[in-house]
Design a protein around this motif. Sequence first.
Motif, mmCIF file in Angstrom:
data_model
loop_
_atom_site.group_PDB
_atom_site.id
_atom_site.type_symbol
_atom_site.label_atom_id
_atom_site.label_comp_id
_atom_site.label_asym_id
_atom_site.label_seq_id
_atom_site.Cartn_x
_atom_site.Cartn_y
_atom_site.Cartn_z
ATOM 1 N N MET A 76 95.651 26.436 92.661
ATOM 2 C CA MET A 76 96.138 25.436 91.725
ATOM 3 C C MET A 76 95.494 25.624 90.366
ATOM 4 O O MET A 76 94.457 26.295 90.240
ATOM 5 C CB MET A 76 95.858 24.031 92.265
ATOM 6 C CG MET A 76 94.389 23.735 92.456
ATOM 7 S SD MET A 76 94.036 22.300 93.519
ATOM 8 C CE MET A 76 94.888 21.011 92.649
ATOM 9 N N CYS A 77 96.087 25.033 89.341
ATOM 10 C CA CYS A 77 95.578 25.181 87.977
ATOM 11 C C CYS A 77 94.102 24.802 87.857
ATOM 12 O O CYS A 77 93.326 25.494 87.205
ATOM 13 C CB CYS A 77 96.405 24.324 87.016
ATOM 14 S SG CYS A 77 98.098 24.924 86.743
ATOM 15 N N PHE A 78 93.723 23.707 88.508
ATOM 16 C CA PHE A 78 92.357 23.185 88.341
ATOM 17 C C PHE A 78 91.279 24.154 88.819
ATOM 18 O O PHE A 78 90.122 24.029 88.432
ATOM 19 C CB PHE A 78 92.200 21.864 89.090
ATOM 20 C CG PHE A 78 93.089 20.758 88.583
ATOM 21 C CD1 PHE A 78 93.626 20.787 87.302
ATOM 22 C CD2 PHE A 78 93.403 19.679 89.398
ATOM 23 C CE1 PHE A 78 94.453 19.773 86.828
ATOM 24 C CE2 PHE A 78 94.222 18.653 88.934
ATOM 25 C CZ PHE A 78 94.751 18.701 87.653
ATOM 26 N N THR A 79 91.631 25.113 89.682
ATOM 27 C CA THR A 79 90.638 26.063 90.193
ATOM 28 C C THR A 79 90.840 27.465 89.607
ATOM 29 O O THR A 79 90.333 28.438 90.141
ATOM 30 C CB THR A 79 90.711 26.143 91.736
ATOM 31 O OG1 THR A 79 92.017 26.610 92.126
ATOM 32 C CG2 THR A 79 90.443 24.797 92.381
ATOM 33 N N CYS A 80 91.587 27.537 88.514
ATOM 34 C CA CYS A 80 91.942 28.838 87.932
ATOM 35 C C CYS A 80 91.151 29.121 86.661
ATOM 36 O O CYS A 80 90.918 28.221 85.836
ATOM 37 C CB CYS A 80 93.443 28.863 87.623
ATOM 38 S SG CYS A 80 94.023 30.440 86.939
ATOM 39 N N SER A 81 90.759 30.372 86.483
ATOM 40 C CA SER A 81 89.972 30.756 85.304
ATOM 41 C C SER A 81 90.806 30.683 84.020
ATOM 42 O O SER A 81 90.240 30.635 82.918
ATOM 43 C CB SER A 81 89.417 32.175 85.485
ATOM 44 O OG SER A 81 90.476 33.103 85.643
ATOM 45 N N PHE A 82 92.131 30.680 84.141
ATOM 46 C CA PHE A 82 92.992 30.599 82.958
ATOM 47 C C PHE A 82 93.187 29.153 82.476
ATOM 48 O O PHE A 82 93.665 28.927 81.380
ATOM 49 C CB PHE A 82 94.376 31.200 83.253
ATOM 50 C CG PHE A 82 94.364 32.680 83.506
ATOM 51 C CD1 PHE A 82 93.857 33.568 82.566
ATOM 52 C CD2 PHE A 82 94.866 33.195 84.692
ATOM 53 C CE1 PHE A 82 93.852 34.933 82.797
ATOM 54 C CE2 PHE A 82 94.868 34.555 84.934
ATOM 55 C CZ PHE A 82 94.351 35.431 83.988
ATOM 56 N N TYR A 83 92.812 28.202 83.325
ATOM 57 C CA TYR A 83 93.066 26.788 83.008
ATOM 58 C C TYR A 83 91.967 26.207 82.116
ATOM 59 O O TYR A 83 90.785 26.490 82.287
ATOM 60 C CB TYR A 83 93.149 25.987 84.303
ATOM 61 C CG TYR A 83 93.231 24.486 84.107
ATOM 62 C CD1 TYR A 83 94.408 23.880 83.704
ATOM 63 C CD2 TYR A 83 92.100 23.693 84.313
ATOM 64 C CE1 TYR A 83 94.477 22.502 83.516
ATOM 65 C CE2 TYR A 83 92.159 22.314 84.126
ATOM 66 C CZ TYR A 83 93.349 21.725 83.726
ATOM 67 O OH TYR A 83 93.405 20.369 83.553
ATOM 68 N N ILE A 85 101.625 21.059 86.034
ATOM 69 C CA ILE A 85 100.435 21.587 86.709
ATOM 70 C C ILE A 85 100.863 22.168 88.054
ATOM 71 O O ILE A 85 101.567 21.527 88.834
ATOM 72 C CB ILE A 85 99.387 20.479 86.927
ATOM 73 C CG1 ILE A 85 98.930 19.896 85.585
ATOM 74 C CG2 ILE A 85 98.182 21.003 87.708
ATOM 75 C CD1 ILE A 85 98.198 20.856 84.696
ATOM 76 N N ARG A 86 100.439 23.399 88.325
ATOM 77 C CA ARG A 86 100.905 24.108 89.520
ATOM 78 C C ARG A 86 99.995 23.885 90.726
ATOM 79 O O ARG A 86 98.786 23.769 90.588
ATOM 80 C CB ARG A 86 101.019 25.610 89.236
ATOM 81 C CG ARG A 86 102.084 25.940 88.194
ATOM 82 C CD ARG A 86 102.174 27.432 87.963
ATOM 83 N NE ARG A 86 103.205 27.757 86.987
ATOM 84 C CZ ARG A 86 103.537 29.006 86.654
ATOM 85 N NH1 ARG A 86 102.902 30.042 87.206
ATOM 86 N NH2 ARG A 86 104.493 29.226 85.770
ATOM 87 N N VAL A 87 100.626 23.856 91.901
ATOM 88 C CA VAL A 87 99.895 23.746 93.164
ATOM 89 C C VAL A 87 99.588 25.129 93.708
ATOM 90 O O VAL A 87 98.537 25.380 94.289
ATOM 91 C CB VAL A 87 100.710 22.937 94.195
ATOM 92 C CG1 VAL A 87 99.924 22.777 95.495
ATOM 93 C CG2 VAL A 87 101.080 21.568 93.649
ATOM 94 N N ASP A 88 100.532 26.061 93.518
ATOM 95 C CA ASP A 88 100.387 27.427 94.042
ATOM 96 C C ASP A 88 100.931 28.382 92.990
ATOM 97 O O ASP A 88 102.135 28.557 92.859
ATOM 98 C CB ASP A 88 101.158 27.556 95.358
ATOM 99 C CG ASP A 88 100.876 28.869 96.077
ATOM 100 O OD1 ASP A 88 100.266 29.774 95.463
ATOM 101 O OD2 ASP A 88 101.260 28.996 97.249
ATOM 102 N N CYS A 89 100.026 28.984 92.221
ATOM 103 C CA CYS A 89 100.436 29.856 91.121
ATOM 104 C C CYS A 89 100.229 31.326 91.486
ATOM 105 O O CYS A 89 99.138 31.716 91.915
ATOM 106 C CB CYS A 89 99.635 29.521 89.867
ATOM 107 S SG CYS A 89 100.064 30.562 88.453
ATOM 108 N N PRO A 90 101.253 32.171 91.315
ATOM 109 C CA PRO A 90 101.116 33.602 91.652
ATOM 110 C C PRO A 90 100.122 34.352 90.774
ATOM 111 O O PRO A 90 99.588 35.384 91.162
ATOM 112 C CB PRO A 90 102.540 34.151 91.466
ATOM 113 C CG PRO A 90 103.220 33.176 90.565
ATOM 114 C CD PRO A 90 102.611 31.840 90.865
ATOM 115 N N GLU A 91 99.851 33.822 89.562
ATOM 116 C CA GLU A 91 98.900 34.477 88.653
ATOM 117 C C GLU A 91 97.492 33.895 88.757
ATOM 118 O O GLU A 91 96.614 34.214 87.953
ATOM 119 C CB GLU A 91 99.383 34.359 87.191
ATOM 120 C CG GLU A 91 100.521 35.295 86.828
ATOM 121 C CD GLU A 91 101.873 34.718 87.212
ATOM 122 O OE1 GLU A 91 101.994 33.481 87.221
ATOM 123 O OE2 GLU A 91 102.772 35.498 87.510
#
Length: 202
Positions: A162-169, A190-196
């Motif tokens: 998800m976005c909240f655990t992503c380095s791009f967020y 806000i995404r739950v499951d993002c391929p990137e």
Amino acid sequence: MKHSTFNLNEQNQKIESRIVVALERISEAFRVLLWNESKENSLSPIQIQILIFIHFHDLEKCKVGYLADEFNMTKATISDSVRVLLSKELVTKETDPIDTRSYTLSLTDEGKKVAKKASFFASSIEQPLEKLTQEQKTIMLNGLLGLIYNLNKSGIITIQRMCFTCSFYHAENGIHYCNLLKTKLAESEIRVDCPEHEVLKS
């Protein structure tokens, strides 16, 4: 002594308890729908979930170790399910040339057919959500994302994309931003499951 969430007196006094019980009811609906889909294909629920996961995720994630983390199960349990899927010719495996103990799973043509049909098992849960206003849906999504994030931080839920655990967020003053897409994100985006997704380094 702490009261149980399922104690009716506790529920009537605490909104948190009522939310937990409501989520548990919804999880029951998921279990029933998934079980019905699995019976139709003579597979177990986890085998159906594995097929759906492989269908929608890249090869790097389609390994026994990753699947075990994804579904909070042991590698042995996932391996047993994969053996059944291999025997039914719904998946194939390609051994890693560097590490021969590791292999990547792909769907066969028949596996794709089963996975595509099975991926709609939860559509009857999505239909009532369409009746909510956009504001209601956004509030619900944000509440659930926050819950998932905190469950992930406490170790109850493992892998999250998800976005909240992503380095791009990035978030500042209530504004959500994706550094990969170079754009602001509305709360409903806000995404739950993002391929990137790239795991945020702690």
